[in-house]
Enzyme design. Structure first.
Site, PDB file in Angstrom:
ATOM      1  N   SER A 121       0.819  -1.207   0.000  1.00  0.00           N
ATOM      2  CA  SER A 121       0.000   0.000   0.000  1.00  0.00           C
ATOM      3  C   SER A 121       0.861   1.268   0.000  1.00  0.00           C
ATOM      4  CB  SER A 121      -0.955  -0.049   1.203  1.00  0.00           C
ATOM      5  OG  SER A 121      -1.941   0.935   1.114  1.00  0.00           O
ATOM      6  N   HIS A 144      -2.682  -1.222  -4.769  1.00  0.00           N
ATOM      7  CA  HIS A 144      -4.137  -1.144  -4.906  1.00  0.00           C
ATOM      8  C   HIS A 144      -4.586   0.305  -4.803  1.00  0.00           C
ATOM      9  CE1 HIS A 144      -4.697  -0.272  -0.645  1.00  0.00           C
ATOM     10  NE2 HIS A 144      -3.863  -1.260  -0.358  1.00  0.00           N
TER      11      HIS A 144
END
Length: 242
Positions: A121, A144
């Site tokens: 992340s 993501h």
């Protein structure tokens, strides 16, 4: 009455005993190897990057308000010539992660990062913020779209805000690595790779093949590269002075 020397001895014994107990409680052993005086500073980013909201006490966190003064001190300390960033993070607060990334990338001293267990992340921008990045063979990086937790107002402005924040992350990562923007977006929005989310999980060599990370390697390779960058930095400064 006891003389001053005997009182001092008792104090020293008490200090050594408490120090020994602390080592056993924290590290599970009494003899802990001490690092030698070094020109390289090690900055660990472990667990979840904590931002403006304090996380529960059972969470392993890295607090950005602790890292920022450290980075300023590294920049100002003439004895420190290079920085190693050790990453094993699940991600966390986007703005805090970007703040750390921007500070690392703006240091005047050579920097190297190593992704160990994971650099997921918002850990991705932190990993690529160094001058040269490494990832060990078994480490993973999850790419993501950004997510929000808590109360979300369902209006178009919310989406626009998230979209702009996502663009900041994409811009930073593509600007500090060799991955093209189209490829990074493709990995970010891929369907079917992650069980409960969209995105992609890249492992070791795959992260290097995409251009996200510079090389596969661990501590030995990272230290060797950092020393090389330090020497190059010294040579450059000499040429400027001449």
């Amino acid at each position: 009455m006891k003389d001053d020397s005997s009182k001092e001895k008792e104090k020293d014994q008490s200090k050594s005993q408490s120090s020994l107990v602390d080592k056993i409680q924290q590290l599970g052993q009494s003899n802990v190897p001490q690092p030698a005086d070094s020109n390289i500073h090690v900055l660990p980013i472990i667990g979840q990057v904590e931002g403006h909201v304090q996380l529960p006490s059972q969470n392993k966190t890295t607090k950005y308000e602790h890292l920022i003064p450290q980075l300023i001190a590294i920049e100002q300390n003439p004895k420190i010539e290079g920085l190693v960033v050790l990453l094993n993070t699940v991600g966390g607060d986007v703005e805090a992660g970007l703040a750390i990334s921007e500070m690392i990338s703006s240091l005047s001293k050579p920097t190297v990062s190593i992704v160990l267990g994971g650099g997921h992340s918002i850990g991705v921008p932190i990993a690529v913020s160094a001058d040269y990045s490494f990832i060990v063979e078994t480490a993973t990086m999850t790419i993501h779209p950004i997510r929000m937790t808590g109360l979300v107002i369902g209006v178009p402005q919310t989406f626009e805000y998230m979209d702009k924040m996502q663009d900041r992350v994409i811009s930073f990562v593509t600007g500090h690595s060799n991955i093209p923007e189209e490829k990074f977006k493709e990995l970010m929005f891929d369907k079917g790779n992650l069980t409960r989310d969209i995105g992609t999980n890249v492992v070791g060599q795959q992260a290097v093949d995409t251009g996200l990370i510079d090389a596969v390697g661990g501590v030995k390779q990272a230290m060797s590269k950092l020393n090389e960058l330090i020497e190059q930095d010294k040579e450059t400064k000499k040429q400027v002075v001449q």
